[in-house]
Write a protein that holds these residues in place. Structure first.
Motif, PDB file in Angstrom:
ATOM      1  N   SER A 220      29.827  -0.873 -11.368  1.00 38.77           N
ATOM      2  CA  SER A 220      29.804  -0.379 -12.642  1.00 38.77           C
ATOM      3  C   SER A 220      31.012  -0.388 -13.283  1.00 38.77           C
ATOM      4  O   SER A 220      31.282  -0.017 -14.555  1.00 38.77           O
ATOM      5  CB  SER A 220      29.489   1.092 -12.470  1.00 38.77           C
ATOM      6  N   GLY A 221      32.195  -0.778 -12.684  1.00 39.69           N
ATOM      7  CA  GLY A 221      33.393  -1.139 -13.174  1.00 39.69           C
ATOM      8  C   GLY A 221      34.200   0.388 -13.058  1.00 39.69           C
ATOM      9  O   GLY A 221      35.281   0.550 -13.611  1.00 39.69           O
ATOM     10  N   THR A 222      33.503   1.218 -12.309  1.00 45.38           N
ATOM     11  CA  THR A 222      34.333   2.571 -12.258  1.00 45.38           C
ATOM     12  C   THR A 222      35.690   2.526 -11.420  1.00 45.38           C
ATOM     13  O   THR A 222      36.417   3.115 -11.612  1.00 45.38           O
ATOM     14  CB  THR A 222      33.388   3.637 -11.496  1.00 45.38           C
ATOM     15  N   ALA A 223      35.672   1.598 -10.439  1.00 40.94           N
ATOM     16  CA  ALA A 223      36.737   1.522  -9.662  1.00 40.94           C
ATOM     17  C   ALA A 223      36.695   0.012  -9.118  1.00 40.94           C
ATOM     18  O   ALA A 223      35.493  -0.439  -8.792  1.00 40.94           O
ATOM     19  CB  ALA A 223      37.110   2.478  -8.558  1.00 40.94           C
ATOM     20  N   ASP A 224      37.796  -0.725  -8.860  1.00 39.30           N
ATOM     21  CA  ASP A 224      38.009  -1.952  -7.993  1.00 39.30           C
ATOM     22  C   ASP A 224      38.127  -1.620  -6.603  1.00 39.30           C
ATOM     23  O   ASP A 224      39.150  -1.180  -6.149  1.00 39.30           O
ATOM     24  CB  ASP A 224      38.931  -2.688  -8.644  1.00 39.30           C
ATOM     25  N   ILE A 225      37.096  -1.584  -5.911  1.00 40.21           N
ATOM     26  CA  ILE A 225      36.947  -1.136  -4.318  1.00 40.21           C
ATOM     27  C   ILE A 225      37.213  -2.084  -3.390  1.00 40.21           C
ATOM     28  O   ILE A 225      36.661  -3.359  -3.462  1.00 40.21           O
ATOM     29  CB  ILE A 225      35.614  -0.265  -4.024  1.00 40.21           C
ATOM     30  N   LYS A 226      37.837  -1.773  -2.499  1.00 38.03           N
ATOM     31  CA  LYS A 226      37.965  -2.663  -1.262  1.00 38.03           C
ATOM     32  C   LYS A 226      37.666  -1.799   0.046  1.00 38.03           C
ATOM     33  O   LYS A 226      37.946  -0.758   0.213  1.00 38.03           O
ATOM     34  CB  LYS A 226      39.375  -3.123  -0.837  1.00 38.03           C
ATOM     35  N   LEU A 227      36.683  -2.578   0.854  1.00 37.90           N
ATOM     36  CA  LEU A 227      36.206  -1.732   2.078  1.00 37.90           C
ATOM     37  C   LEU A 227      37.152  -2.078   3.226  1.00 37.90           C
ATOM     38  O   LEU A 227      37.693  -3.274   3.456  1.00 37.90           O
ATOM     39  CB  LEU A 227      34.856  -2.242   2.550  1.00 37.90           C
ATOM     40  N   VAL A 228      37.669  -1.045   3.697  1.00 43.62           N
ATOM     41  CA  VAL A 228      38.716  -1.129   4.718  1.00 43.62           C
ATOM     42  C   VAL A 228      38.556  -1.109   6.252  1.00 43.62           C
ATOM     43  O   VAL A 228      38.958  -1.757   6.958  1.00 43.62           O
ATOM     44  CB  VAL A 228      39.904   0.087   4.399  1.00 43.62           C
ATOM     45  N   ALA A 229      37.380  -0.257   6.625  1.00 38.67           N
ATOM     46  CA  ALA A 229      37.062  -0.437   7.978  1.00 38.67           C
ATOM     47  C   ALA A 229      35.673   0.016   7.950  1.00 38.67           C
ATOM     48  O   ALA A 229      35.004   0.985   7.122  1.00 38.67           O
ATOM     49  CB  ALA A 229      37.914   0.539   8.787  1.00 38.67           C
ATOM     50  N   ASP A 230      34.846  -0.205   9.087  1.00 34.97           N
ATOM     51  CA  ASP A 230      33.409   0.202   9.362  1.00 34.97           C
ATOM     52  C   ASP A 230      33.447   1.868   9.758  1.00 34.97           C
ATOM     53  O   ASP A 230      34.475   2.275  10.332  1.00 34.97           O
ATOM     54  CB  ASP A 230      32.810  -0.690  10.050  1.00 34.97           C
ATOM     55  N   GLY A 231      32.109   2.315   9.537  1.00 29.31           N
ATOM     56  CA  GLY A 231      32.092   3.754  10.011  1.00 29.31           C
ATOM     57  C   GLY A 231      31.204   3.668  10.803  1.00 29.31           C
ATOM     58  O   GLY A 231      31.226   3.955  12.200  1.00 29.31           O
ATOM     59  N   THR A 232      29.898   3.827  10.453  1.00 25.02           N
ATOM     60  CA  THR A 232      28.567   3.978  11.374  1.00 25.02           C
ATOM     61  C   THR A 232      27.494   3.001  10.742  1.00 25.02           C
ATOM     62  O   THR A 232      27.292   2.696   9.563  1.00 25.02           O
ATOM     63  CB  THR A 232      28.170   5.263  11.110  1.00 25.02           C
ATOM     64  N   SER A 233      26.505   2.753  11.604  1.00 26.26           N
ATOM     65  CA  SER A 233      25.174   2.254  11.246  1.00 26.26           C
ATOM     66  C   SER A 233      24.267   3.065  11.861  1.00 26.26           C
ATOM     67  O   SER A 233      24.365   3.938  12.794  1.00 26.26           O
ATOM     68  CB  SER A 233      25.006   0.792  11.609  1.00 26.26           C
ATOM     69  N   ALA A 234      22.935   3.200  11.142  1.00 30.91           N
ATOM     70  CA  ALA A 234      21.975   4.005  11.757  1.00 30.91           C
ATOM     71  C   ALA A 234      21.348   3.665  12.884  1.00 30.91           C
ATOM     72  O   ALA A 234      21.033   2.623  13.074  1.00 30.91           O
ATOM     73  CB  ALA A 234      20.687   4.075  10.753  1.00 30.91           C
TER      74      ALA A 234
END
Length: 325
Positions: free
Chosen positions: A105-119
């Protein structure tokens, strides 16, 4: 004639020289590797997904990397994301769909830093209570379903599993609310069903008699990536050593998290649940290093559900991943 130094004395002098040089090099490498920001703030949710971060804090993994990590508790993934984007916090734990939507949406330029969880199976379920009109998954049509926030994992996974069962999700009345309030809302009849992750899932079963209608991580969303840590692209660019230190600490904490006996006390203290809840809950699958092919499932599902109209490349959002060193 001057006496020649003995072989023993030469050996001692050589050893001292090596030690001095080694200490000098070690001191220089430590200074060169110092993180740009030793004290950082992470916006979080009080879910089991935080177990590895709590372990990294209390187990000394952050400290070993020269980091002090403070946490800022939010009521939803949307709230933690907003706090990070606004600069109130440096990183945020949130559900993956919200990161991709913020970027798209252009709200923020996001970078994913680390994984957390999967189901994992039965760790995230749509639940109901005995006095609810919802008895089976087919009864969800047109009912009031509690989710944490629109387009969060709770919303996306519920819609996906309904689609798998041929149920029209557009006729559902979605009721956003904080995860800890859903059990009471079910018991009081304010909603007919609710998406519940752990430890709220087991807690709602104990306090409200909640039982599962359908596993939200089944069918198209089996083993689905749920949560991760993100930051703005600028913050990642300005703090590469801090990001790498955070990643290494999380990798080591994730390895240690295979020991459930180390996780349960953390959940009791930090998520404020009883020991019997902690011992009964189903753990998600913990992760740390991000894999682009796996994470690509998230934007692909968003596109399939019509949440986004164009394909999003997950690999372009993943920050460089550090090893344990």
């Amino acid at each position: 004639m001057p006496q020649r130094p003995s072989t023993r004395r030469l050996a001692v002098l050589a050893l001292i020289a090596v030690l001095v040089t080694g200490c000098s090099q070690l001191k220089g490498s430590t200074a060169a590797g110092a993180v740009e920001k030793p004290s950082i703030r992470v916006a979080i949710l009080t879910t089991v997904d935080l177990a590895t971060l709590w372990l990294a804090q209390e187990g000394g993994y952050f400290k070993a990397e020269g980091l002090e990590v403070q946490t800022d508790v939010g009521a939803s993934g949307q709230e933690t994301l907003t706090r990070m984007v606004n600069g109130q916090d440096d990183l945020a734990l949130s559900t993956y769909p919200l990161f991709f939507l913020a970027k798209n949406s252009g709200t923020a330029d996001i970078k994913l830093v680390a994984d957390g969880t999967s189901a994992s199976p039965r760790s995230n379920e749509v639940v109901t209570v005995p006095n609810s009109p919802v008895k089976t998954v087919n009864d969800l049509t047109g009912k009031r379903i509690a989710i944490s926030s629109k387009n969060a994992a709770s919303d996306v996974l519920t819609r996906s599993v309904m689609h798998d069962h041929g149920i029209d999700a557009s006729k559902v009345q979605w009721v956003p609310m904080p995860l800890p309030e859903m059990g009471a809302a079910l018991a009081q009849g304010r909603v007919d069903a609710a998406y519940q992750p752990e430890p709220f899932l087991t807690q709602a079963a104990k306090t409200a008699g909640a039982y599962p209608v359908v596993d939200a991580a089944s069918g198209s969303t089996q083993a689905f990536p749920l949560t991760g840590y993100g930051a703005t692209a600028k913050w990642v660019q300005d703090h590469p050593k801090t990001v790498a230190a955070f990643q290494r600490a999380m990798v080591n904490a994730t390895r240690a998290a295979v020991d459930r006996s180390r996780i349960e006390p953390l959940v009791v203290r930090n998520a404020k649940v009883d020991q019997d809840i902690a011992s009964l809950m189903v753990m998600p699958a913990f992760g740390s290093t991000l894999d682009a092919r796996r994470i690509q499932r998230v934007p692909d599902l968003l596109q399939q559900l019509g949440v986004v109209q164009t394909k999003i490349d997950a690999s372009s959002m993943i920050a460089p991943q550090a090893g344990t060193g």
